[in-house]
Design an enzyme around this catalytic site. Structure first.
Site, PDB file in Angstrom:
ATOM      1  N   ASP A   1      -4.062  -2.388 -13.300  1.00 33.10           N
ATOM      2  CA  ASP A   1      -2.924  -1.570 -12.852  1.00 33.10           C
ATOM      3  C   ASP A   1      -2.528  -2.004 -11.432  1.00 33.10           C
ATOM      4  O   ASP A   1      -2.738  -1.260 -10.471  1.00 33.10           O
ATOM      5  CB  ASP A   1      -3.300  -0.084 -12.894  1.00 33.10           C
TER       6      ASP A   1
ATOM      7  N   CYS B   1       4.341  -2.146 -12.906  1.00 29.93           N
ATOM      8  CA  CYS B   1       5.249  -1.106 -12.417  1.00 29.93           C
ATOM      9  C   CYS B   1       6.408  -1.741 -11.637  1.00 29.93           C
ATOM     10  O   CYS B   1       7.077  -1.076 -10.863  1.00 29.93           O
ATOM     11  CB  CYS B   1       4.502  -0.086 -11.559  1.00 29.93           C
TER      12      CYS B   1
ATOM     13  N   PHE C   1      -7.743  -2.717  -9.510  1.00 32.31           N
ATOM     14  CA  PHE C   1      -6.739  -1.998  -8.715  1.00 32.31           C
ATOM     15  C   PHE C   1      -6.958  -0.493  -8.929  1.00 32.31           C
ATOM     16  O   PHE C   1      -6.064   0.239  -9.331  1.00 32.31           O
ATOM     17  CB  PHE C   1      -5.309  -2.386  -9.112  1.00 32.31           C
TER      18      PHE C   1
ATOM     19  N   ASP D   1     -10.973  -2.544  -5.771  1.00 26.93           N
ATOM     20  CA  ASP D   1      -9.752  -2.342  -4.983  1.00 26.93           C
ATOM     21  C   ASP D   1      -9.983  -2.942  -3.597  1.00 26.93           C
ATOM     22  O   ASP D   1     -11.122  -3.059  -3.149  1.00 26.93           O
ATOM     23  CB  ASP D   1      -9.423  -0.844  -4.855  1.00 26.93           C
TER      24      ASP D   1
ATOM     25  N   ARG E   1      -4.132   7.583 -18.097  1.00 23.91           N
ATOM     26  CA  ARG E   1      -5.526   7.758 -17.690  1.00 23.91           C
ATOM     27  C   ARG E   1      -6.300   8.507 -18.779  1.00 23.91           C
ATOM     28  O   ARG E   1      -7.418   8.154 -19.126  1.00 23.91           O
ATOM     29  CB  ARG E   1      -5.601   8.522 -16.349  1.00 23.91           C
TER      30      ARG E   1
HETATM   31  N1  SAH Z   1      -4.652   2.863 -11.210  1.00 25.45           N
HETATM   32  C1  SAH Z   1      -4.514   3.630  -9.997  1.00 25.45           C
HETATM   33  C2  SAH Z   1      -3.318   3.208  -9.174  1.00 25.45           C
HETATM   34  C3  SAH Z   1      -3.319   1.742  -8.745  1.00 25.45           C
HETATM   35  S1  SAH Z   1      -2.232   1.405  -7.448  1.00 25.45           S
HETATM   36  C4  SAH Z   1      -4.456   5.114 -10.341  1.00 25.45           C
HETATM   37  O1  SAH Z   1      -4.322   5.459 -11.530  1.00 25.45           O
HETATM   38  O2  SAH Z   1      -4.570   5.937  -9.435  1.00 25.45           O
HETATM   39  C5  SAH Z   1      -2.600  -0.206  -6.984  1.00 25.45           C
HETATM   40  C6  SAH Z   1      -3.873  -0.380  -6.155  1.00 25.45           C
HETATM   41  O3  SAH Z   1      -4.049  -1.783  -5.978  1.00 25.45           O
HETATM   42  C7  SAH Z   1      -3.874   0.208  -4.757  1.00 25.45           C
HETATM   43  O4  SAH Z   1      -4.969   1.066  -4.625  1.00 25.45           O
HETATM   44  C8  SAH Z   1      -4.051  -0.998  -3.799  1.00 25.45           C
HETATM   45  O5  SAH Z   1      -4.932  -0.716  -2.720  1.00 25.45           O
HETATM   46  C9  SAH Z   1      -4.671  -2.008  -4.718  1.00 25.45           C
HETATM   47  N2  SAH Z   1      -4.462  -3.435  -4.409  1.00 25.45           N
HETATM   48  C10 SAH Z   1      -3.326  -4.046  -4.027  1.00 25.45           C
HETATM   49  N3  SAH Z   1      -3.506  -5.401  -4.002  1.00 25.45           N
HETATM   50  C11 SAH Z   1      -4.781  -5.631  -4.386  1.00 25.45           C
HETATM   51  C12 SAH Z   1      -5.554  -6.805  -4.589  1.00 25.45           C
HETATM   52  N4  SAH Z   1      -5.026  -8.015  -4.409  1.00 25.45           N
HETATM   53  N5  SAH Z   1      -6.821  -6.667  -5.014  1.00 25.45           N
HETATM   54  C13 SAH Z   1      -7.357  -5.441  -5.220  1.00 25.45           C
HETATM   55  N6  SAH Z   1      -6.674  -4.295  -5.072  1.00 25.45           N
HETATM   56  C14 SAH Z   1      -5.402  -4.380  -4.654  1.00 25.45           C
END
Ligand code: SAH
Length: 420
Positions: free
Chosen positions: A324, A364, A244, A266, A228
């Site tokens: 992500d 991940c 995401f 998201d 980040r």
């Molecule tokens: N980058 C973030 C963590 C991401 S975790 C950080 O640094 O804090 C992955 C995220 O993807 C979650 O918040 C989940 O709600 C979201 N997610 C899962 N499937 C999704 C989709 N198809 N479209 C959009 N968001 C999604």
């Protein structure tokens, strides 16, 4: 041949001791010839090869394909409270080296230098299979993911408070993987009283609200901390798209790093509303109102796969895109379907990237290794019809170490790509 032993013992099939001799901590059900002594779930068993030679001491897990996980390869080392005290203490010392975990909590050199939120115990890679402990300020959050940790849960809870000086310990043993161990989900306060579910943490000087009761995992994606910050450094003057976004970790860092605009996407409305709060908390405008040097921030509740296609049809473009996604492939068995998902979003992202733009893309998934991920990103660029270079390789932070004997621990892979 049948053996009898004093202690509950797990006897391996001929040749199945090889991974243990390399100190890999997992014993699969197919490797087990015989179990003697009727051990209970989580109880410590002695592990011996087909000739009866002692190999290790492990936690027995009758419901799981991973039938036992090794606590110690040292025949002299008993598995008792002192054993767990030593392992916890070693893990905390390692964090302190990286400016992460002052001992006790809140004191000592390096306190709050990087963040007051960090992973203190990273399971197998800290010699404690199935145990995850994260620290958010004065509160610890524990995940017990295996029968072995479940067996020692009360001891572990006491030792964690003793070793860290933390005020409270909250349990978030509600991850799906517990099902594989035959364990029901469990969450709630384990030690301490009257804790707030919302905790404000600081990360490289930025503040984030973490909800330890309802947030993903234990509340925050601590493994992405350094990445980040890196995105913050790359964001100056750029229009950024954070896919995401969860509670806006990358978005806030990008905005603080001087991004011109950040659009965060998201599916979780709850995560997005925390993201908005996080923006306000850091003095970044929460709405799409540009005033002077303020970053234009927008939050979009949408499925990324759909949103990226819509952006493409609208001819929109960005100079910085972050991908992500959640774990598409927890194990190698789901790798093929997951690979299609990764390729899809990366292909679309390359198309939406302006020439010279930067793509920061992650996986991940334990089932997709670094080499395969790079191949997927390469074929995504090919299909998008763009040239791209990899300029940096990213990974999980030092509070998510990878034991050299446990390569499965290296789950987070990231590539920084520049579009030609
Ligand atoms: N980058 C973030 C963590 C991401 S975790 C950080 O640094 O804090 C992955 C995220 O993807 C979650 O918040 C989940 O709600 C979201 N997610 C899962 N499937 C999704 C989709 N198809 N479209 C959009 N968001 C999604």
């Amino acid at each position: 041949m049948r053996y009898t032993f004093d202690m509950p013992t797990l006897l391996l099939k001929p040749g199945r001791e090889k991974s243990l001799l390399r100190r890999h901590p997992w014993i699969f059900s197919g490797a087990v010839e015989q179990i003697t002594g009727n051990p209970q779930p989580g109880e410590t068993v002695e592990v011996r090869d087909a000739q009866g030679n002692w190999l290790a001491r492990a936690a027995y897990s009758p419901a799981s394909q991973i039938r036992a996980r090794v606590w110690t390869f040292d025949p002299q080392e008993a598995v008792d409270a002192d054993f767990f005290r030593r392992r916890i203490s070693a893990a905390l010392k390692q964090r302190a080296v990286f400016g992460l975990s002052p001992l006790p909590v809140g004191e000592g050199p390096g306190a709050r230098a990087v963040s007051d939120a960090m992973r203190l115990i990273h399971a197998e890679s800290d010699g404690l299979p199935g145990l995850v402990v994260d620290r958010y300020g004065e509160i610890l959050v524990l995940q017990s993911l295996t029968a072995g940790c479940e067996f020692w849960r009360e001891t572990l809870a006491d030792l964690l408070l003793e070793q860290t000086g933390a005020a409270a310990l909250y349990e978030r043993s509600d991850a799906d993987v517990r099902e594989l161990e035959g364990l029901p989900p469990r969450a709630g306060l384990l030690r301490g009283s009257n804790i707030e579910s919302r905790i404000t943490i600081s990360e490289y000087g930025l503040k984030f609200i973490v909800n330890i009761q309802t947030g993903h995992k234990t509340g925050f994606y601590l493994d992405q901390r350094a990445n980040r910050r890196r995105v913050g450094e790359l964001a100056q003057g750029r229009d950024a798209l954070n896919c995401f976004c969860y509670t806006g970790g990358f978005s806030i860092h990008a905005a603080a790093g001087g991004a011109k605009s950040v659009l965060s996407v998201d599916t979780s409305g709850e995560a997005l509303s925390l993201g908005r709060e996080n923006a306000l908390l850091n003095g970044i405008k929460a709405d799409s109102v540009s005033t002077g040097s303020t970053t234009i921030l927008d939050w979009l509740e949408a499925d990324v796969f759909t949103a990226l296609r819509k952006f493409r049809d609208q001819n929109r473009s960005w100079d910085l895109i972050i991908l992500d996604p959640p774990k598409f492939a927890p194990t190698a068995a789901q790798a093929e379907k997951a690979a299609r998902g990764y390729k899809d979003i990366n292909r679309l992202a390359f198309k939406l990237l302006r020439p010279g733009g930067i793509l920061v893309t992650f996986s991940c998934s334990g089932g997709i290794d670094a080499a395969l991920f790079q191949k997927i990103v390469a074929s995504a660029a090919l299909d998008a019809g763009v040239e791209a270079q990899i300029v940096e390789y990213l990974a999980q932070g030092p509070d998510h170490p990878v034991s050299v004997h446990f390569p499965e621990g290296a789950y987070l892979k990231g590539l920084v790509c520049v579009r030609g």
